[in-house]
Design a protein around this motif. Sequence first.
Motif, PDB file in Angstrom:
ATOM      1  N   GLU A  53       0.831  -1.215   0.000  1.00 37.48           N
ATOM      2  CA  GLU A  53       0.000   0.000   0.000  1.00 37.48           C
ATOM      3  C   GLU A  53       0.866   1.265   0.000  1.00 37.48           C
ATOM      4  O   GLU A  53       0.618   2.196  -0.764  1.00 37.48           O
ATOM      5  N   ILE A  54       1.863   1.271   0.876  1.00 35.70           N
ATOM      6  CA  ILE A  54       2.669   2.496   1.029  1.00 35.70           C
ATOM      7  C   ILE A  54       3.501   2.743  -0.236  1.00 35.70           C
ATOM      8  O   ILE A  54       3.564   3.875  -0.731  1.00 35.70           O
ATOM      9  N   THR A  55       4.118   1.678  -0.781  1.00 36.39           N
ATOM     10  CA  THR A  55       4.974   1.909  -1.956  1.00 36.39           C
ATOM     11  C   THR A  55       4.142   2.253  -3.195  1.00 36.39           C
ATOM     12  O   THR A  55       4.615   2.926  -4.097  1.00 36.39           O
ATOM     13  N   GLU A  56       2.893   1.809  -3.210  1.00 37.74           N
ATOM     14  CA  GLU A  56       2.030   2.181  -4.346  1.00 37.74           C
ATOM     15  C   GLU A  56       1.566   3.636  -4.262  1.00 37.74           C
ATOM     16  O   GLU A  56       1.259   4.252  -5.277  1.00 37.74           O
ATOM     17  N   THR A  57       1.497   4.162  -3.033  1.00 35.26           N
ATOM     18  CA  THR A  57       0.931   5.517  -2.914  1.00 35.26           C
ATOM     19  C   THR A  57       1.969   6.604  -2.625  1.00 35.26           C
ATOM     20  O   THR A  57       1.653   7.790  -2.732  1.00 35.26           O
ATOM     21  N   TYR A  58       3.201   6.196  -2.241  1.00 38.26           N
ATOM     22  CA  TYR A  58       4.224   7.200  -1.914  1.00 38.26           C
ATOM     23  C   TYR A  58       5.479   7.011  -2.747  1.00 38.26           C
ATOM     24  O   TYR A  58       5.895   5.894  -3.004  1.00 38.26           O
ATOM     25  N   ARG A  59       6.078   8.130  -3.155  1.00 37.11           N
ATOM     26  CA  ARG A  59       7.409   8.091  -3.752  1.00 37.11           C
ATOM     27  C   ARG A  59       8.303   9.014  -2.928  1.00 37.11           C
ATOM     28  O   ARG A  59       7.813   9.909  -2.225  1.00 37.11           O
ATOM     29  N   LEU A  60       9.617   8.796  -3.075  1.00 36.98           N
ATOM     30  CA  LEU A  60      10.561   9.585  -2.291  1.00 36.98           C
ATOM     31  C   LEU A  60      10.809  10.932  -2.938  1.00 36.98           C
ATOM     32  O   LEU A  60      10.905  11.037  -4.158  1.00 36.98           O
ATOM     33  N   THR A  61      10.946  11.938  -2.135  1.00 34.83           N
ATOM     34  CA  THR A  61      11.369  13.234  -2.630  1.00 34.83           C
ATOM     35  C   THR A  61      12.857  13.128  -3.011  1.00 34.83           C
ATOM     36  O   THR A  61      13.546  12.205  -2.578  1.00 34.83           O
ATOM     37  N   LYS A  62      13.357  14.066  -3.820  1.00 34.02           N
ATOM     38  CA  LYS A  62      14.760  14.020  -4.228  1.00 34.02           C
ATOM     39  C   LYS A  62      15.660  14.100  -2.991  1.00 34.02           C
ATOM     40  O   LYS A  62      15.451  14.942  -2.126  1.00 34.02           O
ATOM     41  N   GLY A  63      16.618  13.198  -2.910  1.00 34.98           N
ATOM     42  CA  GLY A  63      17.501  13.183  -1.735  1.00 34.98           C
ATOM     43  C   GLY A  63      16.862  12.508  -0.530  1.00 34.98           C
ATOM     44  O   GLY A  63      17.418  12.527   0.566  1.00 34.98           O
ATOM     45  N   GLY A  64      15.684  11.936  -0.719  1.00 30.76           N
ATOM     46  CA  GLY A  64      15.007  11.250   0.385  1.00 30.76           C
ATOM     47  C   GLY A  64      15.707   9.939   0.735  1.00 30.76           C
ATOM     48  O   GLY A  64      16.633   9.509   0.048  1.00 30.76           O
TER      49      GLY A  64
END
Length: 428
Positions: A53-64
Amino acid sequence: MKNVADVIIEGIDELVTVDPGDDTREEGDLGLIRDGAVALGGGEILAVGRSREITETYRLTKGGMRLNGQGQVLLPGFVDPHTHVVFGGSREHEFEMRICGSSYQEIAARGGGIRATVSAVRQTPAEELLEAGLRRLDRMLCYGTTTAEAKSGYGLSLESEIKLLEVARDLNDRHPVDLVSTFLGAHEVPEEYVHRKEEYIDLLVDEMIPEVVRRDLAEFCDVFCEEGVYTREESRRILSSASKAGLKPKIHADEFTNQKGAELAVEIGATSADHLLAISGQGLNALRESRVIPVLLPGTCFSLGLDSYAPAREMLQWGLKVALGTDLNPGSSMTESMPMITTLACVMLHMTPAEAIVGATLNAALAVDRADQVGSVTQGKKADLILLDMPSFRYLPYHYGVNLVDKVIKNGRLVVDGGRRVQHGDNP
Ligand code: NIG
Ligand code: FE
Protein backbone atom coordinates in the motif's frame (compact mmCIF):
# COMPACT_ATOMS: atom_id res chain seq x y z
CA MET A 1 0.22 10.93 -8.97
CA LYS A 2 1.96 9.56 -5.92
CA ASN A 3 2.35 11.48 -2.67
CA VAL A 4 5.89 12.39 -1.68
CA ALA A 5 7.78 11.40 1.45
CA ASP A 6 11.21 12.31 2.87
CA VAL A 7 11.67 8.82 4.29
CA ILE A 8 10.09 5.49 3.41
CA ILE A 9 10.76 2.42 5.55
CA GLU A 10 9.40 -0.70 3.89
CA GLY A 11 9.50 -4.47 4.26
CA ILE A 12 9.43 -4.31 8.06
CA ASP A 13 8.86 -7.83 9.44
CA GLU A 14 6.78 -6.53 12.36
CA LEU A 15 5.59 -2.94 12.42
CA VAL A 16 4.37 -2.43 15.99
CA THR A 17 2.20 0.68 15.83
CA VAL A 18 0.79 0.58 19.41
CA ASP A 19 -2.36 1.81 17.66
CA PRO A 20 -5.08 -0.81 17.18
CA GLY A 21 -6.19 0.88 13.94
CA ASP A 22 -8.52 -1.18 11.77
CA ASP A 23 -9.16 -4.92 12.14
CA THR A 24 -6.34 -5.94 9.79
CA ARG A 25 -3.87 -5.28 12.61
CA GLU A 26 -2.81 -8.04 15.01
CA GLU A 27 -1.94 -8.37 18.69
CA GLY A 28 -4.62 -6.09 20.17
CA ASP A 29 -3.17 -2.95 21.69
CA LEU A 30 0.08 -3.42 19.77
CA GLY A 31 -1.66 -2.91 16.41
CA LEU A 32 0.92 -5.08 14.66
CA ILE A 33 1.30 -4.99 10.87
CA ARG A 34 3.39 -7.68 9.13
CA ASP A 35 5.46 -6.67 6.13
CA GLY A 36 4.72 -3.09 7.15
CA ALA A 37 5.88 0.28 5.91
CA VAL A 38 5.79 3.91 6.96
CA ALA A 39 6.10 7.13 4.99
CA LEU A 40 7.55 10.14 6.81
CA GLY A 41 7.64 13.81 5.85
CA GLY A 42 8.24 17.15 7.57
CA GLY A 43 9.26 15.30 10.73
CA GLU A 44 5.86 13.61 10.94
CA ILE A 45 4.34 10.24 10.17
CA LEU A 46 2.46 10.61 6.88
CA ALA A 47 1.17 7.07 6.43
CA VAL A 48 1.32 3.63 8.03
CA GLY A 49 0.34 0.35 6.38
CA ARG A 50 1.37 -2.75 4.45
CA SER A 51 4.49 -2.36 2.31
CA ARG A 52 2.52 -2.69 -0.91
CA GLU A 53 0.00 0.00 0.00
CA ILE A 54 2.67 2.50 1.03
CA THR A 55 4.97 1.91 -1.96
CA GLU A 56 2.03 2.18 -4.35
CA THR A 57 0.93 5.52 -2.91
CA TYR A 58 4.22 7.20 -1.91
CA ARG A 59 7.41 8.09 -3.75
CA LEU A 60 10.56 9.59 -2.29
CA THR A 61 11.37 13.23 -2.63
CA LYS A 62 14.76 14.02 -4.23
CA GLY A 63 17.50 13.18 -1.73
CA GLY A 64 15.01 11.25 0.39
CA MET A 65 15.93 8.09 2.29
CA ARG A 66 14.58 4.60 1.68
CA LEU A 67 15.22 1.98 4.35
CA ASN A 68 14.47 -1.71 4.34
CA GLY A 69 13.26 -3.21 7.60
CA GLN A 70 13.73 -6.84 6.64
CA GLY A 71 14.68 -8.93 9.67
CA GLN A 72 13.65 -6.07 11.92
CA VAL A 73 10.88 -4.86 14.21
CA LEU A 74 9.82 -1.22 14.17
CA LEU A 75 8.51 0.38 17.36
CA PRO A 76 7.56 3.92 18.33
CA GLY A 77 10.54 5.56 20.07
CA PHE A 78 10.43 4.83 23.80
CA VAL A 79 9.11 7.52 26.11
CA ASP A 80 10.86 7.46 29.49
CA PRO A 81 8.35 9.21 31.78
CA HIS A 82 10.45 9.40 34.97
CA THR A 83 14.13 10.36 35.06
CA HIS A 84 16.49 12.38 37.21
CA VAL A 85 18.85 12.69 34.24
CA VAL A 86 20.56 15.93 35.29
CA PHE A 87 22.94 15.27 38.17
CA GLY A 88 26.58 15.54 39.21
CA GLY A 89 28.81 12.90 40.81
CA SER A 90 27.86 9.26 41.25
CA ARG A 91 27.19 6.88 44.13
CA GLU A 92 28.62 3.50 43.16
CA HIS A 93 29.95 3.03 46.72
CA GLU A 94 26.33 3.10 47.98
CA PHE A 95 25.50 0.32 45.53
CA GLU A 96 28.31 -1.71 47.09
CA MET A 97 27.18 -0.84 50.65
CA ARG A 98 23.71 -2.17 49.82
CA ILE A 99 25.16 -5.39 48.47
CA CYS A 100 26.98 -5.72 51.80
CA GLY A 101 23.70 -5.34 53.70
CA SER A 102 22.90 -1.64 54.28
CA SER A 103 19.50 -0.33 53.22
CA TYR A 104 18.81 2.73 51.07
CA GLN A 105 17.36 4.51 54.12
CA GLU A 106 20.34 3.65 56.38
CA ILE A 107 22.77 4.98 53.78
CA ALA A 108 20.77 8.20 53.45
CA ALA A 109 20.73 8.63 57.26
CA ARG A 110 24.54 8.32 57.25
CA GLY A 111 24.99 11.24 54.88
CA GLY A 112 24.63 9.42 51.59
CA GLY A 113 21.51 9.33 49.46
CA ILE A 114 19.91 12.30 47.75
CA ARG A 115 21.78 14.82 49.93
CA ALA A 116 25.14 13.45 48.73
CA THR A 117 24.15 14.19 45.14
CA VAL A 118 22.86 17.62 46.23
CA SER A 119 26.37 18.50 47.52
CA ALA A 120 27.87 17.29 44.25
CA VAL A 121 25.42 19.31 42.15
CA ARG A 122 25.93 22.50 44.14
CA GLN A 123 29.69 22.23 43.51
CA THR A 124 29.47 21.35 39.82
CA PRO A 125 29.39 24.12 37.19
CA ALA A 126 26.44 24.08 34.79
CA GLU A 127 28.73 23.28 31.81
CA GLU A 128 29.89 20.06 33.46
CA LEU A 129 26.33 19.04 34.30
CA LEU A 130 25.44 19.71 30.68
CA GLU A 131 28.31 17.58 29.33
CA ALA A 132 27.38 14.68 31.62
CA GLY A 133 23.73 15.09 30.63
CA LEU A 134 24.58 14.99 26.92
CA ARG A 135 26.44 11.69 27.38
CA ARG A 136 23.45 10.22 29.21
CA LEU A 137 21.05 11.43 26.52
CA ASP A 138 23.28 9.87 23.83
CA ARG A 139 23.06 6.58 25.66
CA MET A 140 19.28 6.91 26.05
CA LEU A 141 18.90 7.62 22.35
CA CYS A 142 21.06 4.62 21.38
CA TYR A 143 18.76 2.46 23.52
CA GLY A 144 15.72 3.84 21.72
CA THR A 145 14.40 6.62 23.97
CA THR A 146 13.25 9.63 21.94
CA THR A 147 11.29 11.53 24.63
CA ALA A 148 12.11 11.66 28.34
CA GLU A 149 10.94 13.47 31.40
CA ALA A 150 13.72 15.25 33.36
CA LYS A 151 13.38 16.21 37.01
CA SER A 152 15.37 18.76 38.97
CA GLY A 153 15.64 17.98 42.69
CA TYR A 154 19.36 17.74 43.40
CA GLY A 155 19.80 21.47 44.00
CA LEU A 156 17.27 22.17 46.77
CA SER A 157 17.97 25.91 46.76
CA LEU A 158 16.52 28.51 44.44
CA GLU A 159 19.85 29.01 42.70
CA SER A 160 20.78 25.34 42.29
CA GLU A 161 17.30 24.22 41.24
CA ILE A 162 17.27 26.94 38.57
CA LYS A 163 20.73 25.76 37.48
CA LEU A 164 19.44 22.19 37.02
CA LEU A 165 16.32 23.32 35.15
CA GLU A 166 18.38 25.54 32.87
CA VAL A 167 20.69 22.62 32.13
CA ALA A 168 17.62 20.53 31.23
CA ARG A 169 16.40 23.32 28.93
CA ASP A 170 19.82 23.53 27.24
CA LEU A 171 19.97 19.74 26.88
CA ASN A 172 16.58 19.84 25.20
CA ASP A 173 17.85 22.53 22.80
CA ARG A 174 21.10 20.75 22.02
CA HIS A 175 20.09 17.09 21.86
CA PRO A 176 17.60 15.18 19.70
CA VAL A 177 15.90 13.58 22.73
CA ASP A 178 12.90 15.73 23.66
CA LEU A 179 12.84 16.52 27.37
CA VAL A 180 9.76 17.25 29.46
CA SER A 181 10.80 19.33 32.44
CA THR A 182 9.65 18.71 36.03
CA PHE A 183 10.45 20.84 39.08
CA LEU A 184 11.24 18.56 42.04
CA GLY A 185 12.38 21.08 44.65
CA ALA A 186 10.65 18.81 47.20
CA HIS A 187 12.87 15.79 46.51
CA GLU A 188 14.38 15.93 50.00
CA VAL A 189 14.69 18.46 52.82
CA PRO A 190 18.00 20.27 52.32
CA GLU A 191 20.59 19.80 55.08
CA GLU A 192 20.40 23.44 56.18
CA TYR A 193 16.62 23.16 56.74
CA VAL A 194 16.49 19.79 58.50
CA HIS A 195 15.26 21.33 61.73
CA ARG A 196 12.98 23.87 60.05
CA LYS A 197 11.28 22.01 57.25
CA GLU A 198 8.27 24.36 57.38
CA GLU A 199 10.52 27.22 56.33
CA TYR A 200 11.81 25.29 53.33
CA ILE A 201 8.23 24.51 52.30
CA ASP A 202 7.44 28.23 52.60
CA LEU A 203 10.43 28.93 50.37
CA LEU A 204 9.19 26.35 47.82
CA VAL A 205 5.70 27.79 47.78
CA ASP A 206 6.47 31.51 48.06
CA GLU A 207 9.65 31.81 46.01
CA MET A 208 10.85 28.76 44.15
CA ILE A 209 7.62 27.70 42.40
CA PRO A 210 6.76 31.28 41.32
CA GLU A 211 10.30 31.80 39.98
CA VAL A 212 10.30 28.50 38.05
CA VAL A 213 6.97 29.51 36.50
CA ARG A 214 8.12 33.06 35.79
CA ARG A 215 11.14 31.70 33.91
CA ASP A 216 9.03 29.05 32.20
CA LEU A 217 11.45 26.32 33.21
CA ALA A 218 9.08 23.45 33.99
CA GLU A 219 5.79 21.93 32.93
CA PHE A 220 5.29 19.63 35.93
CA CYS A 221 5.91 19.75 39.68
CA ASP A 222 6.75 16.60 41.64
CA VAL A 223 7.12 15.81 45.38
CA PHE A 224 8.78 12.87 47.17
CA CYS A 225 5.88 11.95 49.48
CA GLU A 226 7.51 9.49 51.87
CA GLU A 227 8.11 8.81 55.56
CA GLY A 228 10.94 11.06 56.71
CA VAL A 229 10.70 13.23 53.60
CA TYR A 230 7.40 15.04 52.83
CA THR A 231 4.14 14.01 54.49
CA ARG A 232 0.87 13.78 52.63
CA GLU A 233 -0.27 17.14 54.00
CA GLU A 234 3.00 18.82 53.06
CA SER A 235 2.90 17.24 49.61
CA ARG A 236 -0.68 18.44 49.17
CA ARG A 237 0.30 21.98 50.09
CA ILE A 238 3.27 22.05 47.68
CA LEU A 239 1.41 20.47 44.77
CA SER A 240 -1.72 22.58 45.21
CA SER A 241 0.31 25.76 45.11
CA ALA A 242 2.24 24.46 42.07
CA SER A 243 -1.01 23.59 40.39
CA LYS A 244 -2.43 27.07 41.03
CA ALA A 245 0.76 28.53 39.58
CA GLY A 246 0.31 26.46 36.40
CA LEU A 247 2.54 23.41 36.95
CA LYS A 248 0.87 20.03 36.49
CA PRO A 249 1.31 17.72 39.50
CA LYS A 250 3.15 14.40 39.67
CA ILE A 251 4.00 12.44 42.83
CA HIS A 252 6.67 10.00 43.98
CA ALA A 253 3.92 8.05 45.75
CA ASP A 254 3.96 5.08 48.13
CA GLU A 255 7.52 4.11 47.17
CA PHE A 256 8.78 2.56 50.41
CA THR A 257 5.88 3.09 52.81
CA ASN A 258 2.17 3.71 52.28
CA GLN A 259 1.42 7.39 52.67
CA LYS A 260 -1.86 7.34 50.74
CA GLY A 261 0.17 8.96 47.98
CA ALA A 262 -1.97 7.38 45.25
CA GLU A 263 -5.12 8.79 46.90
CA LEU A 264 -3.48 12.21 47.05
CA ALA A 265 -2.57 11.95 43.36
CA VAL A 266 -6.24 11.35 42.56
CA GLU A 267 -7.45 14.10 44.89
CA ILE A 268 -5.28 16.76 43.29
CA GLY A 269 -5.67 15.47 39.74
CA ALA A 270 -2.03 14.52 39.21
CA THR A 271 -0.97 13.47 35.73
CA SER A 272 0.90 10.49 37.20
CA ALA A 273 1.62 8.68 40.46
CA ASP A 274 5.03 7.04 40.37
CA HIS A 275 6.63 3.99 42.10
CA LEU A 276 3.55 2.67 44.04
CA LEU A 277 5.22 -0.39 45.62
CA ALA A 278 3.37 0.20 48.86
CA ILE A 279 0.01 1.22 47.36
CA SER A 280 -3.02 -0.04 49.33
CA GLY A 281 -6.27 -1.57 48.05
CA GLN A 282 -7.88 1.82 48.63
CA GLY A 283 -5.15 3.49 46.63
CA LEU A 284 -5.78 1.07 43.77
CA ASN A 285 -9.51 1.77 43.93
CA ALA A 286 -8.86 5.50 43.84
CA LEU A 287 -6.65 5.14 40.75
CA ARG A 288 -9.31 3.04 39.06
CA GLU A 289 -11.76 5.88 39.19
CA SER A 290 -9.33 8.48 37.94
CA ARG A 291 -7.21 9.43 34.96
CA VAL A 292 -3.97 9.33 36.96
CA ILE A 293 -1.35 7.22 35.14
CA PRO A 294 0.54 4.78 37.37
CA VAL A 295 4.23 4.93 36.44
CA LEU A 296 6.08 1.80 37.55
CA LEU A 297 9.85 1.78 37.95
CA PRO A 298 11.01 -1.81 38.40
CA GLY A 299 14.67 -0.84 37.80
CA THR A 300 14.63 0.90 41.18
CA CYS A 301 13.41 -2.20 43.07
CA PHE A 302 15.91 -4.31 41.15
CA SER A 303 18.89 -2.03 41.78
CA LEU A 304 17.96 -1.56 45.45
CA GLY A 305 17.57 -5.34 45.80
CA LEU A 306 14.04 -5.00 47.20
CA ASP A 307 11.78 -8.01 47.56
CA SER A 308 8.60 -6.22 46.69
CA TYR A 309 7.48 -4.76 43.39
CA ALA A 310 4.41 -2.70 42.49
CA PRO A 311 1.17 -4.69 41.94
CA ALA A 312 1.16 -4.28 38.18
CA ARG A 313 -1.15 -7.22 37.48
CA GLU A 314 -3.89 -5.84 39.68
CA MET A 315 -3.56 -2.47 38.00
CA LEU A 316 -3.80 -4.04 34.56
CA GLN A 317 -6.73 -6.17 35.64
CA TRP A 318 -8.56 -2.97 36.59
CA GLY A 319 -7.82 -1.53 33.19
CA LEU A 320 -5.27 1.04 34.39
CA LYS A 321 -2.88 2.35 31.76
CA VAL A 322 0.35 1.21 33.38
CA ALA A 323 3.44 3.14 32.23
CA LEU A 324 7.08 2.12 32.69
CA GLY A 325 10.17 4.28 33.25
CA THR A 326 13.84 3.96 34.19
CA ASP A 327 13.91 6.37 37.17
CA LEU A 328 17.46 7.06 35.90
CA ASN A 329 19.32 8.51 38.91
CA PRO A 330 22.69 7.99 40.62
CA GLY A 331 21.25 6.49 43.82
CA SER A 332 18.55 3.97 43.17
CA SER A 333 18.50 3.23 39.43
CA MET A 334 21.56 3.93 37.32
CA THR A 335 20.29 2.95 33.89
CA GLU A 336 19.28 4.68 30.66
CA SER A 337 17.92 1.47 29.17
CA MET A 338 14.18 1.19 28.53
CA PRO A 339 14.65 -2.27 26.93
CA MET A 340 16.09 -3.50 30.26
CA ILE A 341 13.05 -2.03 32.02
CA THR A 342 10.74 -4.07 29.77
CA THR A 343 12.61 -7.22 30.82
CA LEU A 344 12.16 -6.36 34.50
CA ALA A 345 8.51 -5.49 33.87
CA CYS A 346 7.94 -8.96 32.42
CA VAL A 347 9.96 -10.96 34.93
CA MET A 348 9.29 -9.02 38.14
CA LEU A 349 5.94 -7.34 37.45
CA HIS A 350 4.52 -10.25 35.43
CA MET A 351 3.56 -8.01 32.56
CA THR A 352 3.38 -9.59 29.12
CA PRO A 353 5.84 -8.41 26.45
CA ALA A 354 2.95 -6.58 24.73
CA GLU A 355 1.89 -4.86 27.97
CA ALA A 356 5.49 -3.84 28.62
CA ILE A 357 5.82 -2.31 25.14
CA VAL A 358 2.59 -0.33 25.56
CA GLY A 359 3.89 0.76 28.99
CA ALA A 360 7.16 1.99 27.52
CA THR A 361 5.53 3.90 24.67
CA LEU A 362 1.89 5.05 24.59
CA ASN A 363 1.15 4.85 28.33
CA ALA A 364 4.47 6.54 29.08
CA ALA A 365 3.47 9.32 26.68
CA LEU A 366 0.19 9.70 28.62
CA ALA A 367 2.22 10.00 31.84
CA VAL A 368 4.01 13.10 30.47
CA ASP A 369 0.97 14.49 28.65
CA ARG A 370 2.45 13.92 25.20
CA ALA A 371 0.18 11.19 23.81
CA ASP A 372 -1.11 13.59 21.16
CA GLN A 373 2.43 13.80 19.73
CA VAL A 374 4.36 10.60 20.49
CA GLY A 375 4.01 7.06 21.84
CA SER A 376 2.53 5.33 18.80
CA VAL A 377 3.10 5.02 15.07
CA THR A 378 0.07 7.04 14.08
CA GLN A 379 -0.45 9.36 11.15
CA GLY A 380 0.20 12.95 12.27
CA LYS A 381 2.38 12.08 15.25
CA LYS A 382 6.11 12.87 15.35
CA ALA A 383 8.28 10.60 13.23
CA ASP A 384 10.07 9.15 16.29
CA LEU A 385 10.73 5.51 15.43
CA ILE A 386 13.18 2.75 16.24
CA LEU A 387 14.24 -0.28 14.21
CA LEU A 388 15.50 -3.25 16.17
CA ASP A 389 17.43 -6.28 14.96
CA MET A 390 15.04 -8.97 16.10
CA PRO A 391 12.54 -11.36 14.55
CA SER A 392 9.58 -10.54 16.80
CA PHE A 393 8.52 -7.93 19.36
CA ARG A 394 8.76 -10.61 22.07
CA TYR A 395 12.55 -10.44 21.77
CA LEU A 396 12.61 -6.98 23.34
CA PRO A 397 12.21 -8.24 26.93
CA TYR A 398 13.43 -11.76 26.15
CA HIS A 399 16.89 -11.01 24.71
CA TYR A 400 18.01 -8.86 27.61
CA GLY A 401 21.09 -6.93 28.69
CA VAL A 402 22.16 -6.21 25.11
CA ASN A 403 21.15 -3.45 22.75
CA LEU A 404 19.12 -4.63 19.77
CA VAL A 405 18.38 -1.09 18.55
CA ASP A 406 19.87 -0.65 15.08
CA LYS A 407 18.37 2.66 13.93
CA VAL A 408 16.63 5.56 15.64
CA ILE A 409 14.70 8.15 13.69
CA LYS A 410 13.89 11.37 15.55
CA ASN A 411 11.62 13.95 13.95
CA GLY A 412 12.11 12.08 10.67
CA ARG A 413 15.92 12.15 10.82
CA LEU A 414 18.30 9.25 11.26
CA VAL A 415 20.10 9.92 14.56
CA VAL A 416 21.34 6.41 15.41
CA ASP A 417 22.61 3.94 12.80
CA GLY A 418 24.17 0.56 13.49
CA GLY A 419 23.51 1.26 17.18
CA ARG A 420 25.67 4.40 17.13
CA ARG A 421 24.94 8.11 17.16
CA VAL A 422 24.97 9.83 13.77
CA GLN A 423 26.34 13.36 14.15
CA HIS A 424 24.63 16.12 12.20
CA GLY A 425 27.09 18.93 12.96
CA ASP A 426 25.60 21.80 14.95
CA ASN A 427 22.03 20.97 14.11
CA PRO A 428 20.50 18.48 16.58
O1 NIG B 1 12.98 8.01 42.46
N1 NIG B 1 12.62 8.43 45.42
C1 NIG B 1 13.25 9.45 45.33
N2 NIG B 1 14.12 9.74 44.38
C2 NIG B 1 14.82 8.83 43.60
C3 NIG B 1 16.07 8.43 44.24
C4 NIG B 1 17.04 9.52 44.12
C5 NIG B 1 18.39 9.24 44.69
O2 NIG B 1 18.60 8.31 45.48
O3 NIG B 1 19.26 10.03 44.33
C6 NIG B 1 13.91 7.70 43.18
O4 NIG B 1 14.12 6.54 43.52
FE1 FE C 1 12.40 9.14 40.99
